[in-house]
Design a protein around this motif. Structure first.
Motif, PDB file in Angstrom:
ATOM      1  N   LEU A  96       5.274  10.279  26.622  1.00 30.66           N
ATOM      2  CA  LEU A  96       4.107   9.411  26.779  1.00 30.66           C
ATOM      3  C   LEU A  96       2.837  10.209  26.499  1.00 30.66           C
ATOM      4  N   TYR A  97       1.873   9.560  25.877  1.00 28.22           N
ATOM      5  CA  TYR A  97       0.555  10.158  25.665  1.00 28.22           C
ATOM      6  C   TYR A  97      -0.490   9.228  26.280  1.00 28.22           C
ATOM      7  N   LEU A  98      -1.122   9.727  27.339  1.00 27.52           N
ATOM      8  CA  LEU A  98      -2.162   8.969  28.034  1.00 27.52           C
ATOM      9  C   LEU A  98      -3.484   9.317  27.369  1.00 27.52           C
ATOM     10  N   LEU A  99      -4.038   8.365  26.644  1.00 33.18           N
ATOM     11  CA  LEU A  99      -5.226   8.610  25.831  1.00 33.18           C
ATOM     12  C   LEU A  99      -6.455   8.131  26.574  1.00 33.18           C
ATOM     13  N   GLY A 100      -7.336   9.062  26.912  1.00 32.56           N
ATOM     14  CA  GLY A 100      -8.496   8.766  27.739  1.00 32.56           C
ATOM     15  C   GLY A 100      -9.553   7.940  27.041  1.00 32.56           C
ATOM     16  N   CYS A 101     -10.620   7.645  27.789  1.00 27.98           N
ATOM     17  CA  CYS A 101     -11.687   6.798  27.271  1.00 27.98           C
ATOM     18  C   CYS A 101     -12.698   7.625  26.467  1.00 27.98           C
ATOM     19  N   GLY A 102     -13.509   6.937  25.679  1.00 29.32           N
ATOM     20  CA  GLY A 102     -14.554   7.597  24.910  1.00 29.32           C
ATOM     21  C   GLY A 102     -14.287   7.583  23.420  1.00 29.32           C
ATOM     22  N   THR A 103     -15.296   7.966  22.658  1.00 26.38           N
ATOM     23  CA  THR A 103     -15.202   7.908  21.204  1.00 26.38           C
ATOM     24  C   THR A 103     -14.335   9.020  20.623  1.00 26.38           C
ATOM     25  N   THR A 104     -14.266  10.177  21.284  1.00 25.83           N
ATOM     26  CA  THR A 104     -13.455  11.276  20.761  1.00 25.83           C
ATOM     27  C   THR A 104     -11.974  10.913  20.780  1.00 25.83           C
ATOM     28  N   THR A 105     -11.483  10.456  21.915  1.00 20.73           N
ATOM     29  CA  THR A 105     -10.069  10.075  22.000  1.00 20.73           C
ATOM     30  C   THR A 105      -9.787   8.797  21.216  1.00 20.73           C
ATOM     31  N   ARG A 106     -10.810   7.981  21.005  1.00 18.61           N
ATOM     32  CA  ARG A 106     -10.573   6.767  20.211  1.00 18.61           C
ATOM     33  C   ARG A 106     -10.207   7.114  18.768  1.00 18.61           C
ATOM     34  N   ARG A 107     -10.674   8.243  18.277  1.00 20.45           N
ATOM     35  CA  ARG A 107     -10.271   8.678  16.933  1.00 20.45           C
ATOM     36  C   ARG A 107      -8.762   8.899  16.869  1.00 20.45           C
ATOM     37  N   ILE A 108      -8.190   9.437  17.957  1.00 20.71           N
ATOM     38  CA  ILE A 108      -6.746   9.648  17.999  1.00 20.71           C
ATOM     39  C   ILE A 108      -6.031   8.302  18.005  1.00 20.71           C
ATOM     40  N   LYS A 109      -6.551   7.359  18.761  1.00 22.68           N
ATOM     41  CA  LYS A 109      -5.950   6.033  18.805  1.00 22.68           C
ATOM     42  C   LYS A 109      -5.963   5.388  17.420  1.00 22.68           C
ATOM     43  N   ARG A 110      -7.079   5.536  16.713  1.00 23.29           N
ATOM     44  CA  ARG A 110      -7.154   4.958  15.370  1.00 23.29           C
ATOM     45  C   ARG A 110      -6.230   5.686  14.403  1.00 23.29           C
ATOM     46  N   ALA A 111      -6.061   6.990  14.587  1.00 28.27           N
ATOM     47  CA  ALA A 111      -5.120   7.736  13.743  1.00 28.27           C
ATOM     48  C   ALA A 111      -3.688   7.285  13.994  1.00 28.27           C
ATOM     49  N   LEU A 112      -3.437   6.737  15.176  1.00 33.57           N
ATOM     50  CA  LEU A 112      -2.129   6.180  15.495  1.00 33.57           C
ATOM     51  C   LEU A 112      -1.947   4.763  14.953  1.00 33.57           C
ATOM     52  N   GLY A 113      -3.053   4.160  14.510  1.00 33.03           N
ATOM     53  CA  GLY A 113      -2.951   2.842  13.889  1.00 33.03           C
ATOM     54  C   GLY A 113      -3.396   1.682  14.748  1.00 33.03           C
ATOM     55  N   PHE A 114      -4.049   1.957  15.884  1.00 33.70           N
ATOM     56  CA  PHE A 114      -4.582   0.849  16.697  1.00 33.70           C
ATOM     57  C   PHE A 114      -5.995   1.184  17.144  1.00 33.70           C
ATOM     58  N   GLY A 153     -11.354   2.758  28.559  1.00 37.61           N
ATOM     59  CA  GLY A 153     -10.136   2.565  29.328  1.00 37.61           C
ATOM     60  C   GLY A 153      -9.074   3.547  28.878  1.00 37.61           C
ATOM     61  N   ILE A 154      -7.912   3.498  29.534  1.00 36.92           N
ATOM     62  CA  ILE A 154      -6.799   4.390  29.233  1.00 36.92           C
ATOM     63  C   ILE A 154      -5.721   3.609  28.494  1.00 36.92           C
ATOM     64  N   ASP A 155      -5.321   4.094  27.313  1.00 35.64           N
ATOM     65  CA  ASP A 155      -4.215   3.515  26.553  1.00 35.64           C
ATOM     66  C   ASP A 155      -3.047   4.496  26.555  1.00 35.64           C
ATOM     67  N   VAL A 156      -1.832   3.963  26.434  1.00 33.45           N
ATOM     68  CA  VAL A 156      -0.631   4.793  26.457  1.00 33.45           C
ATOM     69  C   VAL A 156       0.136   4.614  25.156  1.00 33.45           C
ATOM     70  N   ALA A 157       0.469   5.733  24.504  1.00 36.07           N
ATOM     71  CA  ALA A 157       1.247   5.716  23.275  1.00 36.07           C
ATOM     72  C   ALA A 157       2.606   6.349  23.505  1.00 36.07           C
ATOM     73  N   LEU A 158       3.615   5.831  22.822  1.00 39.95           N
ATOM     74  CA  LEU A 158       4.962   6.378  22.861  1.00 39.95           C
ATOM     75  C   LEU A 158       5.544   6.297  21.459  1.00 39.95           C
ATOM     76  N   ASP A 159       6.080   7.391  20.965  1.00 36.98           N
ATOM     77  CA  ASP A 159       6.638   7.441  19.614  1.00 36.98           C
ATOM     78  C   ASP A 159       5.627   6.960  18.575  1.00 36.98           C
ATOM     79  N   ARG A 160       4.370   7.390  18.771  1.00 29.67           N
ATOM     80  CA  ARG A 160       3.266   7.119  17.853  1.00 29.67           C
ATOM     81  C   ARG A 160       2.943   5.631  17.715  1.00 29.67           C
ATOM     82  N   ARG A 161       3.235   4.881  18.749  1.00 29.53           N
ATOM     83  CA  ARG A 161       2.889   3.458  18.781  1.00 29.53           C
ATOM     84  C   ARG A 161       2.252   3.133  20.131  1.00 29.53           C
ATOM     85  N   LEU A 162       1.414   2.118  20.126  1.00 32.83           N
ATOM     86  CA  LEU A 162       0.794   1.677  21.378  1.00 32.83           C
ATOM     87  C   LEU A 162       1.850   1.075  22.288  1.00 32.83           C
ATOM     88  N   LEU A 163       1.968   1.617  23.477  1.00 27.42           N
ATOM     89  CA  LEU A 163       2.911   1.098  24.462  1.00 27.42           C
ATOM     90  C   LEU A 163       2.222   0.180  25.458  1.00 27.42           C
TER      91      LEU A 163
END
Length: 363
Positions: free
Chosen positions: A227-245, A251-261
């Motif tokens: 699991l990857y717990l992705l924190g809030c803010g614009t810096t971590t949002r770049r990682i979320k966008r690199a994952l495709g979402f 807020g906190i988003d959780v990714a698993l196997d490079r997908r939004l869980l």
């Protein structure tokens, strides 16, 4: 005898662990309670009051707005007679304390509480915020509840003051995934640097390319089944966008196997997920303030952080953002002093592919 005024916003910070962005408004407060949110500000205020020296006279707002915290801290106090409720009660109490001639007004809450205090007394009285809200963009807050007590004690010794910004974010805009900060004015606060948080600062343009490349590298190195717990803010949002979402900005988003869980999760959701797989928490740094935990990401509660483990916390931030921190350190304010101490020490901050900076976490 020196006099300290005490005001506590009893609902401040309740929305944090349940994934809400604040508790302003009756509907949001009701939703927080439906989700099982518990009050946190009374104990935070008591923690600050325990740091005050003996021989002070405390003048508190009634009940859960002040007197209860004084009692919990073992500090006798006089109680104001206030008949108003909600934000109006905060304004009425602040004005009454100004008229009573207190030397310093200690208030426990977030940016909304700071705005109410400012609206009532302006710069007629020195104030100091005990951080108990969700976001806290303003520069009138100490770095932690205990730090607030120590700052207040220092001010009573030296009497030095400075002006500090009172900021706030539009909560409706936040729920629409937009950051809309606004300067509401300036207040007088103790002239302390190390134990006071700075005003929230925006992202720096020179960091953009390095962070984009870093985000792609982090995604490429993510481990299957973790699991990857992705924190809030614009810096971590770049990682979320690199994952495709798009991800949740505040807020906190959780990714698993490079997908939004799971998106915009609460503390309870995180604890359930952590029972199923190991996890890494990826955190950004609050610009200008240096906070990793305790400002807008209270879903990462002490229980969650203990499950994750300090060794599984990754910090990402732009090099320019780090260079502008004054003092050059990071902060945590989890609500549990023992955990804050355990998290302290030096940590690597990833600034670009293959590049890190070592910064000290100050509890």
């Amino acid at each position: 005898m020196r006099r300290i005024g005490v005001i506590v916003n009893p609902i401040a910070g309740m929305g944090g662990r349940v994934g809400l962005k604040g508790t302003d408004g009756a509907a949001t407060l009701a939703r927080a309670r439906e989700l099982g949110a518990q009050p946190v500000s009374a104990e935070h205020a008591a923690r600050a009051l325990r740091e005050l020296p003996e021989g002070l006279e405390l003048l508190a707002a009634p009940g859960t707005m002040g007197t209860a915290s004084c009692t919990a801290a073992g500090r006798p106090c006089a109680t104001l007679a206030i008949s108003a409720t909600g934000a109006e009660a905060t304004r009425a109490a602040a004005l009454a304390m100004q008229r009573a001639g207190v030397d310093l007004l200690l208030f426990a809450g977030g940016d909304g509480t700071a705005r109410d205090v400012l609206a009532a007394i302006g710069m007629a009285l020195p104030i100091l915020g005990i951080p108990t809200g969700v976001k806290m963009q303003s520069a009138v807050f100490a770095t932690s509840p205990a730090a607030a007590g120590r700052v207040a004690a220092g001010y009573l010794r030296d009497g030095l003051l400075r002006e500090a910004e009172v900021m706030d974010l539009d909560e409706e805009a936040l729920r629409d995934d937009r950051v809309s900060p606004r300067l509401h004015g300036f207040a007088l606060v103790p002239r302390e640097r190390a134990l006071m948080q700075a005003c929230k600062a925006g992202a720096s343009v020179p960091d953009e390319a390095a962070l984009e490349a870093l985000s792609r590298r982090i995604v490429a190195q993510m481990q299957p089944g973790r699991l990857y717990l992705l924190g809030c803010g614009t810096t971590t949002r770049r990682i979320k966008r690199a994952l495709g979402f798009a991800g949740t900005l505040m807020g906190i988003d959780v990714a698993l196997d490079r997908r939004l869980l799971a998106a915009d999760v609460s503390e309870a959701q995180l604890l359930r997920l952590l029972g199923q797989a190991p996890a890494t928490a990826i955190l950004g740094v609050t610009g200008g303030q240096g906070f990793l935990l305790g400002r807008g990401n209270q879903q990462l509660s002490p229980a969650v952080l203990r499950r994750v483990g300090r060794e599984n916390i990754m910090v990402v931030a732009g090099a320019q953002k780090l260079a502008l921190l004054d003092p050059a350190c990071l902060h945590v304010d989890t609500g549990e002093p023992a955990l804050d101490a355990a998290l302290s020490g030096y940590i690597a901050v990833h600034t670009a592919p293959g590049r890190t900076a070592m910064l000290r976490i100050a509890a």
